[in-house]
Each structure stands twice: as structure tokens, then as C-alpha cells.
Scaffold this motif. Structure first.
Motif, PDB file in Angstrom:
ATOM      1  N   ILE A 230     -81.895  -6.173-122.833  1.00 27.13           N
ATOM      2  CA  ILE A 230     -81.573  -4.701-122.653  1.00 27.13           C
ATOM      3  C   ILE A 230     -82.330  -3.905-121.862  1.00 27.13           C
ATOM      4  CG2 ILE A 230     -82.360  -4.001-124.819  1.00 27.13           C
ATOM      5  CD1 ILE A 230     -79.717  -2.461-125.164  1.00 27.13           C
ATOM      6  N   ALA A 231     -83.694  -3.938-121.864  1.00 25.67           N
ATOM      7  CA  ALA A 231     -84.784  -3.065-121.449  1.00 25.67           C
ATOM      8  C   ALA A 231     -84.444  -3.299-119.717  1.00 25.67           C
ATOM      9  CB  ALA A 231     -86.094  -3.418-121.745  1.00 25.67           C
TER      10      ALA A 231
ATOM     11  N   PRO B 219     -88.257   5.949-114.085  1.00 31.24           N
ATOM     12  CA  PRO B 219     -88.403   6.245-115.389  1.00 31.24           C
ATOM     13  C   PRO B 219     -87.913   4.714-116.223  1.00 31.24           C
ATOM     14  CG  PRO B 219     -87.150   7.824-114.802  1.00 31.24           C
ATOM     15  CD  PRO B 219     -87.503   6.938-113.312  1.00 31.24           C
ATOM     16  N   ARG B 220     -88.869   4.379-117.342  1.00 34.58           N
ATOM     17  CA  ARG B 220     -88.489   3.195-117.854  1.00 34.58           C
ATOM     18  C   ARG B 220     -88.200   3.596-119.356  1.00 34.58           C
ATOM     19  NH1 ARG B 220     -91.884  -1.035-116.380  1.00 34.58           N
ATOM     20  NH2 ARG B 220     -92.304  -1.212-114.367  1.00 34.58           N
ATOM     21  N   TYR B 221     -87.185   2.698-119.949  1.00 33.86           N
ATOM     22  CA  TYR B 221     -86.932   2.753-121.187  1.00 33.86           C
ATOM     23  C   TYR B 221     -88.125   2.528-122.142  1.00 33.86           C
ATOM     24  CZ  TYR B 221     -86.109   0.424-125.826  1.00 33.86           C
ATOM     25  OH  TYR B 221     -86.182  -0.208-127.086  1.00 33.86           O
TER      26      TYR B 221
ATOM     27  N   SER C 291     -86.898  -8.883-120.678  1.00 39.07           N
ATOM     28  CA  SER C 291     -87.374  -8.303-121.548  1.00 39.07           C
ATOM     29  C   SER C 291     -87.398  -9.090-122.928  1.00 39.07           C
ATOM     30  CB  SER C 291     -87.061  -6.911-121.586  1.00 39.07           C
ATOM     31  OG  SER C 291     -85.644  -6.818-121.703  1.00 39.07           O
ATOM     32  N   HIS C 292     -88.253  -8.658-123.983  1.00 40.94           N
ATOM     33  CA  HIS C 292     -88.587  -9.263-125.136  1.00 40.94           C
ATOM     34  C   HIS C 292     -87.687  -8.542-126.098  1.00 40.94           C
ATOM     35  CE1 HIS C 292     -90.105 -11.945-127.884  1.00 40.94           C
ATOM     36  NE2 HIS C 292     -90.559 -10.904-128.645  1.00 40.94           N
TER      37      HIS C 292
END
Lengths: 300, 716
Positions: B476-477, B525-527, B592-593
Motif C-alpha cells: 500500500i505504501a 511527499p511520502r506516506y 513496501s512491508h
């Protein structure tokens, strides 16, 4: 009221009790040769350039003539740079960014309140650091006051090298003061920091807030038992003292100085040997005051 | 609790742990990589497979169906080598995994005797981990077996068989269960004869009778675990403190044992197999069930310092001391245990499906990320997943080819394809439940469930009370950051055009200006940063995922689907099937984890930010979106570390968090182990929900784990 901040760092554990957020205010009246936050010495916004990330694409040249490519080296005329940020805005890779940002008190407090739950759960709070918060006293006092009004624990990291009037305003809103005292000898103090220590000592004597007094151990400046013993003895005379803390020198400021083009600050100082650090710690401990070293209580 | 100190069994424990290390090294030498849990098995004699053959195999060398599984299992049990160790309070080790001994077995694609090719197109298009043919991944209720013993279970099956003799399916299943039980009892009997003294006496008794003492209860659980592992790797544990408490309290009251004996027996059980055990937490009425033995279980793990999967259930009324002791051990041992579940949110979430508070409180974290009511709920946890990155890729390519580029088009395309993927998953789950019985019945877990023996129906085929099928979203990230990068650089700042973005992404950023564009997109921008458009996208996408399942989260046949966010060890595999993504990720790089942000999600990497971010992505129906926390000395130095960590965990749970897995690794040790893993045979890392010996991971997986830990810890 507006001010300039280099960074708001969340989840800090080294700047007071519990989980904290630290506001690094830009600008300092001292110019310590070992400074580990050189980005906070000048009060103006500066360009932060990470050469490794630079693609030499020239996007910044198109908006600012102060950037030049010379023999595959990206050069910046920092003397004339006003920190307008147009180059950073054009940079693809993030090699150019701005060091320093304008904040209103409200903006800063809003950012700090993001971690309110962590402060409550851990007995933490917010800490003003720098640079020197006393260089932006109204802005600093505004942040402290608003946080305190919300029930947040406030701490102030300061060198106290400013008039009593500023000390009174700032410290009135701080639940905890963490003050640096680097040398008792006024000449040496001036030599190492660019400032005398008379005002600092006077402010410390008159302080009425819980105090942690700290000394960074700097090679060639105060790494002798006489210097440390004298500071520890002075600390022992201060009624609000919670404890005295020794902080060993670290060269993190050197890497940052490279990104700011501060060539004289790029080379690390020699490390103080562990035996010497122990000797200095013992000389402070001999004074018989509560002692910490690098965040941990020192027990003989 | 008054502090515990072991004085009598230190020699036995030290020798057992030393032997365990030898066994891990031996497994690594013989088998090489194993990107999964340690499981506790040991290698069989080298010549075993030259003279052992399954009696019932089909022409392809595989086997399926009730009879074949039962006959083959019984044969394996009756031939299984015995294992005893004079230092061990318990007898036995397991050596085989039948589900993997079928010809043509692959971890990702179990052989399945029924045709589901009607689902293949969407399964492949969206890279779905559909779970068809997957086994176990729900939980037994050990209390059933502990109350009856193997003899009592045999009597129970016989009675059911007599009652249901005319029901063909029931008769076949129950006859198979008798074979299973006979096989296990044979193994126990032969092992008992090889043992001496008390271990011999106990095991001769347990072949038939129910356990009465703590040592016997631990031995009984170990036998079930070993048999169930041998059958199909089942690794679900249970609420170990409450399971063992009656035996412990009786033994103490009778003066038969003291706490040192208890810790020794429990340590031997934990050494036997790193099952997922829970301690503390609420009972059915919501009262905290922490007792003296909850602490002793923690102390047993602390004494062993091996791969272990203990979970402390954190809730409003919990005993502070257990929470604190758990955090102390986590910090002191640095072995990734215990982990912590957020039972307030889990219970609240499960109740949203229509269950009572009492039922919800019985549902516990029994696997990597899974939740299940022991013995009552079939869930297929952790083996059904949607690769959200792949769904995004399909939508992105479709938009690119249509020429109608906008953020809205991309988002609506993503939702459309997500709904298709979810429908395919839902149909697959129905198909699995209709046919799994013909493929691989749950002959071991059936014995410790409420219903299968009574009804004569396999747990996968109507035997248990509840069917709540799990489905996790992965990556999801990456998707949130991709939407945010496009929004920031293409739509708002207009730094690049849609065409430039699409061309760069589809060329894996290898076209002219590709690297410039990649870096630009990656600087968006990052989650996880907090308060950015990427954080908003992540929440939106989580909701899209939850709402993507048809009929208010039900399969066409009406089975409930409970969503979560988790990628297990599949982060590598999921990444390999997906090309470059607009967050600047290159083709083939890992996903992503779980619900975690991408590494380097913010410059200061504030641990408070990740704690809040993952709390914001809880799907809210009782399954987990675990927080994977990598901590190093920079957060742990100083005074009052335990209090700080407890505060961090408390806030995560207060914000709705469901499960916390923590790695505390010394960066230098990890770097050194990466270079020479054989020099660090006892280095244990928490991979996801499970801990593993570093040396047992494949080089690629080691690199992945190192990258994750080292990248995140440098900012923590």
C-alpha cells in the motif's frame, strides 16, 4: 510572531524527559569551533547542497546565476546567495534544499502538537534548541507559552549568553532549563566560542527553574580536569541544579558543514581517548553532585 | 511478580540451546535457505527416504483426498525416527512436512485436484495470492485434546463414527481420523520406549491417557504440535498461560513442582517448536487473565534466547507488570520477542462483523498476522493476498493507453480493477471451501476443533462454527506514494507532464531524463511523514481496499471476508512481478512491508511518525495491519527506555493499532552477519510476524531484511 527554524525533530529522547519534539531555532551568538549544529549558526535561510545527489543537469543554472558548473564541480556563490530557494525548487534530485524555514508560532505549535499523545504517555514534551532560542526571544517565548497553556511540558536548551531580561521571559515559560557551560575561564571561553561567560554565569546564578547544566567535552578546549572540576564546583553552588551532565564530542557537525560550504568546519577534531574521558568524569564526580554522561546517570 | 531466577536447570538449558544451534547450522548446510520460521524441526537420518515410501500416491507421485492423507500420515508416523535427549523434559522432534512431500509441490502453488482455470485470467493479471489449496492457517483449541488425551480423542471419533456410519463423507473422514490417531500413538509409544525415567513413564501414559501434571500437559501439546507440523506445517499456538495454568496451580498446590521446574518444562516446550503463543489479555468477560504462569512463560523464553513467537495481549485492564516485563525482555534479549497485540482495537473491530464481545475476546493473534478463535473459526489467514502495486500497474497502463490522463481517471481505474481482483479472490475462496476437502483435509486440526468430529465434516468443509476468510492487501505504501508523486509533480507543481511521467515509468526510468524524473518523483511527499497528500492517499487506498470486496465483504456464497494489510515474507515476490512505479521505485524492487511506509519515508524517520501512520491504516474488522518497528541504540540509549517504549506502544494501540513486531538490532552486528552469516548462527531477526535465524534466510532475503532494518534504524 514569526521565526526561522532549521528543523522540528520528533521522537527525540536526548533533549529532556520522555519522548519529545525539538525545535531547532536558527541563529546563534556563539561560534563554537566544534559546533555540531553549524546549520543553526547563521540566522538567515541558507542553501543546503548534497553534492552526491547532484545530477549536474543544470536545472538550477537556468534560474540562478550563482550556480556554476566548473570542471564537473557544482559551485555556489554563497556570499551572494539570499536563500530565495528558486534553485531548490527547480532541483530534480533533492541535492539542493533550503536550510531554514519561516514559521509562525501557531504553525510551529501545530506541528509540535502532532505528537501530543506521545508526550502524555511518556512524560515527555517539547524542547527549544538551536542555534540559540534566545536569539529569537519573542518567537521562542510564544512557542513555549502556547505549549505550556496546552499542558505540554516545556524545556529550553540554551547557552544563556544574553541579557537578564531575555532570560526572565524565556525561562518563565520553561519547565526545565538545560544550559551549557563550556568553560569557567573567561578568556578561554571567548577564544572557543566567540563570547565571554560573565553573562552566562550571572544568568545561571539567578536562575529559578529546574536546571540541567551540561558541558561538551572538547579536545584542546576543556578536556582537562581543572576545567571540568571548576565547572562542576560552580554547578554545585546552583540551587535549582538537578544534575550536571558531560557530553562527549561527536563530529556530526562536520558532515553538515560540507553541505553548507563552511570549509573551516569540515574537518573533525581528534577524539578524546576513553581513559581521558573517564578521568574527566571522575574529576566532576569528585565534587559530589548528581552526574550524567551522554544521557545516562553516572554511578561510580 | 516476585522476580524469578533459575539455579537448578541452567546446565540442561545451556546444553539444549547449544544442540539447537548445531541443528540450525546443520539445516543450513543441508537445506540452504528457508525464508520462513524455524519451526523447530530437525533433520531425519540421511537414508530415511531411501526406504520410506508413502503407500498411497497417484500416478504423478502426489496424493490428495482424505484416505490418502490418512494412510500416508499413519505410515510416516509409524516409521518416524524417535528422538530423545536426556537434558530435555519432553521427548520427540519432528522431521518431515507431508504437505511439501507431494510431487510438484511449490510454496506458492499447491497441487490441487480441481479445475479453477476460470479464475486464472484475473489471478495472473492482478498477481493474486488466492489461497486455493492452502492448508492450516486457523487455530486449534488445545483444551479439547488436553481434556481427552489421545485415547479419549480416539473414543470420541469412534463414537461419532458409530453414530454417523451411514453418512458417507462423515464415515470416510472419521475413519481417516482413526488412522491419524493410531499413527500418532504409535510414534509416542516407540519414543517412550527409547526414553528413560520420568520421560518414559509420562509418554507411556500419554499414549492413551489425558495429561494431569504441567510436564505432561507440555508434553501433550508438544506431541500435537509435532504431529500437526508433520502433517501440514500448522503453527498456530494458543493462550498458553490459561491453557497451562490449571496444571501449574495443581502441581504447586500439591508440592510436586516449584517455579524452576515450571520454567524448565515450559522452556522445553518453547524449544520444541516456536509456535505462536499468547499471554495475558482479557478473558471472555473482559477481565485480565494474567497469572503467575504468564510471567514464567516470559522467563522461559528469556532463559532460552532462541527464535520464539510469544505475544503479549495489551488491553485497557491489563496488568502493567506483564507489559513492562515483556518490554524489558524485548530490550535485553534483542531477539524480536515478545510482540504485542492491541486487543482493544481487535475486539472492537471483530464486533463490527456482528460478533459478541465475549466471542471477540476469545479471538487471538495466532500466527504472523492472523487472528482466529481457537477451534471455532476457519480463516485461511496469511495465504490470501492482493498485490495492490500490481492492481495499480494495471490501472496506470490502462490510463496511459487510453490517453485520458488525470488523477481521477487513475484512481477510478484503480478502484475498478481492485474490485475485480477482490471478486476473483472471493470466488476463489468459495472454490477452495468447496474443494479443499478433496485435496487436503485438515485431519490434525479437526481433532482439536469444536465440530468436525461431532459432525463428521472437515474444518474446511463445514465442520467448524465460523468461516471468516482473511484477505490482506500488500504494497500500500508504494501505491500511496505513487499517487502522491503524480499529484505533486504532474498535477500540482507541473514539473513534468503526464507523458513524461508515463514514458519514464514504463521504461523503468531508463529513457532520456529518466533518472532525473525518477529522483523528482521520489522526492515527493511520502506516506508516513504525517499530514501530507501521501498520508491522505494511504488512508483513501486502505478504504478502497476494505470496500472493494463484494456484498459488504462477503463471497458469492456468503462467507465473510475480513481485510487486513500484510505482506508476510512475500514483499520480495510481490515486487518482482511489478514494473517501475511512479514513486521512483525501479521494476522488480520489493514491495513496501505490510502497512509500513517505504523505507526513508521522512528525513528524521521519527519513530512516532511510523507509529501514527500504521495506526491510521487499520482496516477495522478485527484483522491486523501490523506495525513493523526497527529500533536501534539511538532510540534506546539513555534512561527510562522501557517507559518510553511502553509509551510508544500504548499510543499506537490508543490510535487503533492491532499488532506490533519489533526488531532491536545492533547495526554493526547485522552488517557483519550480512557478510559472514555462518559466523552468526544464533543471530535472530524478526522477519515479520515470525522470528527467524538470520543464517537460514536466503542471501536475497537477508539483503532485503538488512536493507529494511538498516535503512529505518539510521533515522530512528
Amino acid at each position: 510572531m514569526d521565526g526561522i527554524i532549521t528543523e522540528i525533530q520528533h521522537a527525540s529522547i536526548h533533549d529532556g524527559p520522555g519522548i519529545r519534539s525539538v525545535v531547532f531555532l536558527k541563529g546563534c551568538q556563539m561560534h563554537c569551533f566544534w559546533c555540531h549544529n553549524p546549520e543553526a549558526i547563521r540566522k538567515e535561510i541558507q542553501i543546503w547542497f548534497q553534492e552526491k545527489k547532484c545530477l549536474h543537469c543544470g536545472a538550477c543554472f537556468s534560474v540562478c546565476s550563482l550556480h556554476q558548473l566548473s570542471e564537473r564541480e557544482h559551485r555556489i556563490d554563497r556570499e551572494r546567495c539570499t536563500g530565495c530557494g528558486r534553485c531548490a525548487d527547480r532541483c530534480f534530485s533533492g541535492a539542493l534544499t533550503l536550510c531554514g524555514k519561516n514559521f509562525s508560532v501557531e504553525m510551529a505549535v501545530e506541528d509540535l502538537m502532532q505528537d501530543e499523545l506521545f508526550y502524555q504517555a511518556s512524560g515527555g514534551g517539547i524542547t527549544l534548541s538551536g542555534g540559540e532560542p534566545g536569539m529569537q526571544p519573542e518567537f521562542a517565548e510564544g512557542i513555549l507559552r502556547q505549549c505550556r497553556a496546552r499542558g505540554i511540558h516545556t524545556a529550553l536548551e540554551t547557552n544563556l549568553a544574553y541579557p537578564e531580561s531575555i532570560r526572565k521571559v524565556l525561562c518563565a515559560e520553561a519547565d526545565l532549563v538545560m544550559a551549557d557551560l563550556k568553560q569557567m575561564d573567561p578568556g578561554k571561553h571567548r577564544e572557543g566560542t566567540g563570547c565571554g561567560n560573565r553573562q552566562i554565569l550571572e544568568n545561571l546564578r539567578r536562575l529559578d527553574r529546574p536546571l540541567i547544566l551540561r558541558t561538551p567535552l572538547i579536545p584542546g578546549f576543556n578536556d582537562d580536569t581543572e576545567s571540568i572540576r571548576r565547572i562542576a564546583e560552580f554547578a554545585a553552588s546552583l540551587k535549582p541544579l538537578l544534575y550536571y551532565e558531560l557530553l562527549t564530542y561527536h563530529p556530526l557537525g562536520c558532515g553538515k558543514a560540507v553541505h553548507l560550504g563552511m570549509k573551516s568546519r569540515c574537518a573533525p577534531l581528534p577524539e578524546i581517548p576513553e581513559e581521558k574521558i573517564s578521568e574527566l568524569t571522575e574529576s566532576a564526580a569528585a565534587v559530589g553532585i548528581p552526574l550524567y554522561r551522554n544521557g545516562k546517570e553516572w554511578r561510580i | 511478580m516476585k522476580s524469578f531466577r533459575m539455579t537448578r536447570y541452567t546446565g540442561q538449558i545451556a546444553r539444549l540451546v547449544a544442540k539447537k544451534k548445531e541443528q540450525v547450522l546443520e539445516k543450513q548446510r543441508k537445506l540452504g535457505k528457508a525464508d520462513e520460521d524455524d519451526y523447530g524441526y530437525v533433520l531425519p537420518p540421511e537414508d530415511f527416504m531411501t526406504h520410506f515410501h508413502f503407500p498411497e500416491v497417484d500416478e504423478n507421485g502426489s496424493f490428495h483426498g482424505v484416505r490418502a492423507w490418512a494412510k500416508n500420515f499413519r505410515a510416516l508416523m509409524e516409521a518416524h525416527p524417535v528422538y530423545v535427549d536426556a537434558d530435555d523434559a519432553l521427548a520427540g522432534r519432528w522431521m518431515f512436512m507431508m504437505s511439501r512431500m507431494r510431487a510438484g509441490y511449490q510454496l506458492a502453488l499447491a497441487p490441487f485436484p480441481a479445475d479453477y482455470s476460470f479464475l486464472h485470467r484475473d489471478q495472473e493479471r492482478y498477481d493474486l495470492t488466492h489461497g486455493i489449496g492452502k492448508d492450516a492457517h486457523f487455530a486449534p483449541d488445545y483444551r479439547i485434546g488436553l481434556a481427552l488425551g489421545w485415547g479419549g480423542l480416539t473414543d470420541k471419533v469412534r463414537k461419532s463414527l458409530k453414530r454417523l456410519a451411514k453418512d458417507e463423507e462423515a464415515a470416510e473422514l472419521l475413519q481417516a481420523e482413526l488412522d491419524v490417531l493410531a499413527g500418532i500413538r504409535n510414534w509416542i509409544h516407540r519414543t517412550a520406549l527409547a526414553a528413560e525415567g520420568e520421560v518414559r513413564r509420562i509418554n507411556l501414559k500419554l499414549e492413551t491417557e489425558a495429561p494431569e501434571t504441567l510436564q505432561e500437559a507440555c508434553q501433550w501439546i508438544a506431541w500435537f504440535n509435532m504431529a500437526s507440523r508433520t502433517y501440514n506445517r500448522d503453527g498456530a499456538g494458543g493462550q498458553l498461560d490459561e491453557i497451562l495454568r490449571p496444571y501449574y496451580e495443581r502441581d504447586i498446590a500439591a508440592g510436586r513442582i516449584d517455579d524452576e521446574d515450571a520454567v524448565y518444562f515450559i522452556a522445553c516446550l518453547l524449544l520444541n517448536d516456536p509456535h505462536y503463543y499468547q499471554i495475558g489479555g482479557p478473558d471472555r468477560e473482559g477481565n485480565d487473565q494474567t497469572s503467575r504462569i504468564s510471567y514464567l512463560i516470559l522467563e522461559a523464553a528469556h532463559l532460552l534466547k532462541i527464535s520464539c513467537n510469544l505475544t503479549i495481549r495489551v488491553h485497557d485492564r491489563m496488568e502493567e507488570g506483564l507489559f513492562r516485563r515483556g518490554v524489558e525482555i524485548l530490550l535485553e534479549d534483542r531477539l524480536g520477542y515478545p510482540r504485542f497485540s492491541g486487543d482493544n482495537a481487535l475486539i472492537r473491530g471483530y464486533m463490527r462483523n456482528g460478533y459478541s464481545a465475549e466471542q471477540a475476546r476469545e479471538r487471538i493473534a495466532l500466527g504472523c498476522n492472523w487472528m482466529s478463535i481457537p477451534g471455532r473459526e476457519y480463516t485461511l489467514n496469511d495465504v490470501v493476498k492482493i498485490n495492490l502495486m500490481k492492481v495499480f500497474e494495471v490501472a496506470f497502463n490502462e490510463m496511459a493507453e487510453s490517453g485520458q490522463c488525470s488523477l481521477e481517471t487513475l484512481h477510478s481505474g484503480f478502484r475498478k480493477h481492485l474490485a475485480k481482483a477482490a471478486l476473483c479472490i472471493a470466488k476463489g475462496l468459495d472454490f477452495h471451501l468447496a474443494h479443499q476437502y478433496e485435496n487436503e483435509p485438515e485431519l490434525l486440526l479437526n481433532l482439536l476443533c469444536h465440530g468436525p468430529i461431532e459432525k463428521g465434516r472437515d474444518a474446511s468443509h463445514g465442520g467448524v462454527e465460523f468461516y471468516n476468510m482473511a484477505c490482506d492487501g500488500a504494497g500500500i505504501a508504494v501505491v500511496a506514494d505513487s499517487f502522491a508523486a503524480i499529484q505533486t509533480q504532474v498535477v500540482e507543481r507541473r514539473r513534468i507532464s503526464w507523458k513524461e511521467c508515463i514514458d519514464a515509468v514504463r521504461s523503468d526510468f531508463r529513457n532520456a531524463n529518466g533518472e532525473r524524473i525518477r529522483l523528482l518523483l521520489a522526492s515527493s511527499p511520502r506516506y508516513g511523514h504525517g499530514g501530507t497528500c501521501a498520508d491522505e492517499w494511504a488512508v483513501t487506498l486502505m478504504r478502497d481496499f476494505v470496500e472493494s470486496f463484494p456484498n459488504r465483504h462477503h463471497t458469492p456464497e456468503g462467507r465473510l471476508i475480513i481485510p487486513g494489510l500484510f505482506s508476510w515474507a512475500d514483499s520480495l515476490r510481490f515486487g518482482k512481478t511489478v514494473g517501475a512505479t511512479p514513486n521512483g521505485r525501479h521494476a522488480g524492487e520489493p514491495s513496501s512491508h505490510g502497512a509500513n511506509p517505504c523505507p526513508n519515508f521522512r528525513r528524521d524517520g521519527a519513530v512516532t511518525a511510523i507509529v501514527k501512520a500504521v495506526a491510521s491504516l487499520q482496516c477495522g474488522y478485527g484483522n491486523t495491519s501490523p506495525l513493523q518497528l526497527e529500533l536501534n541504540d539511538s532510540f534506546l540509549n539513555g534512561e527510562n527506555t522501557v517507559d518510553r517504549l511502553m509509551a510508544l506502544f500504548r499510543v499506537h494501540f490508543q490510535l487503533g493499532g492491532t499488532l506490533i513486531n519489533v526488531n532491536i538490532v545492533h547495526a554493526e552486528t547485522l552488517r557483519a552477519a550480512q557478510k559472514n552469516p555462518e559466523l552468526y548462527p544464533d543471530l535472530i531477526v524478526r522477519v515479520t510476524g515470525f522470528t527467524a535465524y538470520f543464517i537460514m534466510l536466503s542471501p536475497e532475503f537477508r539483503e532485503f531484511v538488512c536493507q529494511r532494518i538498516l535503512k529505518e534504524e539510521q533515522y530512528a
